[in-house]
Scaffold this motif. Structure first.
Motif, PDB file in Angstrom:
ATOM      1  N   SER A  89      -1.110   4.549 -31.390  1.00  0.00           N
ATOM      2  CA  SER A  89      -0.022   5.359 -30.828  1.00  0.00           C
ATOM      3  C   SER A  89       1.148   5.359 -31.791  1.00  0.00           C
ATOM      4  CB  SER A  89       0.427   4.787 -29.480  1.00  0.00           C
ATOM      5  OG  SER A  89       0.751   3.426 -29.607  1.00  0.00           O
ATOM      6  N   TYR A 117      13.212   9.917 -34.816  1.00  0.00           N
ATOM      7  CA  TYR A 117      13.907  11.161 -35.132  1.00  0.00           C
ATOM      8  C   TYR A 117      15.382  10.932 -35.432  1.00  0.00           C
ATOM      9  CZ  TYR A 117       9.754  13.488 -33.432  1.00  0.00           C
ATOM     10  OH  TYR A 117       8.463  13.905 -33.251  1.00  0.00           O
ATOM     11  N   SER A 165      12.830  20.925 -37.428  1.00  0.00           N
ATOM     12  CA  SER A 165      11.491  21.522 -37.465  1.00  0.00           C
ATOM     13  C   SER A 165      10.568  20.756 -38.406  1.00  0.00           C
ATOM     14  CB  SER A 165      11.589  22.985 -37.905  1.00  0.00           C
ATOM     15  OG  SER A 165      12.182  23.080 -39.189  1.00  0.00           O
ATOM     16  N   LEU A 218       9.618  17.466 -36.674  1.00  0.00           N
ATOM     17  CA  LEU A 218       8.633  17.697 -35.621  1.00  0.00           C
ATOM     18  C   LEU A 218       7.250  17.955 -36.211  1.00  0.00           C
ATOM     19  CD1 LEU A 218      10.654  19.905 -33.109  1.00  0.00           C
ATOM     20  CD2 LEU A 218       9.996  17.518 -32.840  1.00  0.00           C
ATOM     21  N   SER A 219       7.203  18.736 -37.280  1.00  0.00           N
ATOM     22  CA  SER A 219       5.921  19.010 -37.935  1.00  0.00           C
ATOM     23  C   SER A 219       5.303  17.725 -38.465  1.00  0.00           C
ATOM     24  CB  SER A 219       6.114  20.011 -39.081  1.00  0.00           C
ATOM     25  OG  SER A 219       6.614  21.231 -38.600  1.00  0.00           O
ATOM     26  N   GLY A 223       5.900  14.716 -37.338  1.00  0.00           N
ATOM     27  CA  GLY A 223       5.499  13.913 -36.188  1.00  0.00           C
ATOM     28  C   GLY A 223       4.190  14.394 -35.595  1.00  0.00           C
ATOM     29  N   ILE A 224       4.029  15.708 -35.477  1.00  0.00           N
ATOM     30  CA  ILE A 224       2.787  16.264 -34.940  1.00  0.00           C
ATOM     31  C   ILE A 224       1.620  15.917 -35.851  1.00  0.00           C
ATOM     32  CG2 ILE A 224       1.553  18.421 -34.467  1.00  0.00           C
ATOM     33  CD1 ILE A 224       4.245  19.580 -33.542  1.00  0.00           C
ATOM     34  N   LEU A 225       1.848  15.970 -37.164  1.00  0.00           N
ATOM     35  CA  LEU A 225       0.790  15.639 -38.120  1.00  0.00           C
ATOM     36  C   LEU A 225       0.322  14.198 -37.954  1.00  0.00           C
ATOM     37  CD1 LEU A 225      -0.897  16.498 -40.575  1.00  0.00           C
ATOM     38  CD2 LEU A 225       0.993  15.705 -42.027  1.00  0.00           C
ATOM     39  N   VAL A 278       0.613  12.310 -35.215  1.00  0.00           N
ATOM     40  CA  VAL A 278      -0.059  12.173 -33.918  1.00  0.00           C
ATOM     41  C   VAL A 278      -1.493  12.693 -33.993  1.00  0.00           C
ATOM     42  CG1 VAL A 278      -0.090  12.974 -31.534  1.00  0.00           C
ATOM     43  CG2 VAL A 278       2.049  12.201 -32.564  1.00  0.00           C
ATOM     44  N   VAL A 279      -1.677  13.853 -34.621  1.00  0.00           N
ATOM     45  CA  VAL A 279      -3.022  14.428 -34.757  1.00  0.00           C
ATOM     46  C   VAL A 279      -3.910  13.516 -35.590  1.00  0.00           C
ATOM     47  CG1 VAL A 279      -4.344  16.336 -35.751  1.00  0.00           C
ATOM     48  CG2 VAL A 279      -2.271  16.804 -34.429  1.00  0.00           C
TER      49      VAL A 279
END
Length: 267
Positions: free
Chosen positions: A37, A42, A94, A97-98, A100-102, A104-105
């Protein structure tokens, strides 16, 4: 009917017989079961760079538009006009966030294709260690090309179904997690089982045993508290291998004494 004291005694004996291997296996399994996890910070004030944007705005509206805790500097270009420059300290939101999403994926992919299948290998170690010296190479047996994708699929379905049930409410999610508790053990002993067979078998094995299994887990609460007081030291070197060895004994007991599906269907 099994008893907690009986399973704990067997688990403790199996752990002590191959103590250091059990500690290593439990440490690894704790990491896997705990899940991957990633946490993203941020707090943009930690960056040295900045960027700015200009707006036309009334000074009295500033408190209603911007959160006063935001890392921004707001100043009027001249004392008389209402053209202001907002200077943000840090990377653009932005971009954060990108990023962070990377992460997490990437974490989810690692969990699905690496960690979750390896849980089956870790459970296999504790099964084998019940009657003989387990082999830490069991962790890697899941990567055999003959059944790797089948294990990945079933472990993913197990996590997905548990998550979906948990969305209804906490209790259904907990109940289903115990209903599916035997899935990694079943795959450890027969990784070629179909998803239908393994879910059906786990459900039947846990029928009438979910509550007692919950109480068995809860009976370790004192040890977990002691582990917390020692900053996890007792957990690493005693509690975790003890718990996982006991859970393996539960599986073996249910398989041997409580359910005849194995003989009926040749599993």
């Amino acid at each position: 009917m099994w008893t907690r004291s009986e399973l704990k005694s067997k688990g403790k004996y199996a752990m002590r017989r191959n103590y250091w291997k059990c500690v290593i296996a439990a440490l690894f399994l704790t990491f896997i079961v705990g899940g991957f996890s990633p946490e993203i910070n941020y707090n943009t004030t930690s960056y040295d760079n900045s960027y700015s944007m200009s707006y036309i705005i009334d000074e009295e509206d500033i408190p209603y538009i911007f959160d006063q805790d935001e890392p921004v500097d707001v100043f009027f270009n001249t004392p008389t006009d209402n053209h202001i420059t907002i200077k943000y300290h840090g990377l653009p939101i932005s971009m954060l966030l990108s990023f962070g999403i990377l992460i997490v994926v990437a974490g989810l992919l690692l969990d699905i294709f690496i960690f979750s299948p390896m849980e089956v290998g870790a459970r296999k170690y504790f099964i084998d260690n019940s009657n003989e010296s387990g082999d830490l190479k069991d962790f890697l047996f899941v990567f055999n090309s003959d059944y790797y994708l089948n294990i990945v699929k079933i472990q993913f379905l197990r996590s997905l179904y548990t998550f979906l049930w948990a969305l209804l409410f906490v209790v259904p999610g907990i109940v289903k997690s115990y209903e599916y508790q035997m899935i990694p053990y079943l795959l450890a002993q027969d990784p070629n089982l179909s998803s239908q067979e393994v879910f059906y078998t786990s459900k039947k094995m846990m029928l009438g045993h979910k509550w007692n299994s919950f109480i068995l887990d809860f009976s370790f609460i004192g040890w977990h508290l002691l582990s917390a007081l020692t900053f996890g030291i007792v957990g690493v070197f005693y509690v975790s291998p003890y718990v996982y060895a006991t859970q393996a004994e539960l599986y073996l007991t249910l398989k041997e004494n409580e359910y005849s599906l194995y003989d009926e269907r040749g599993i």
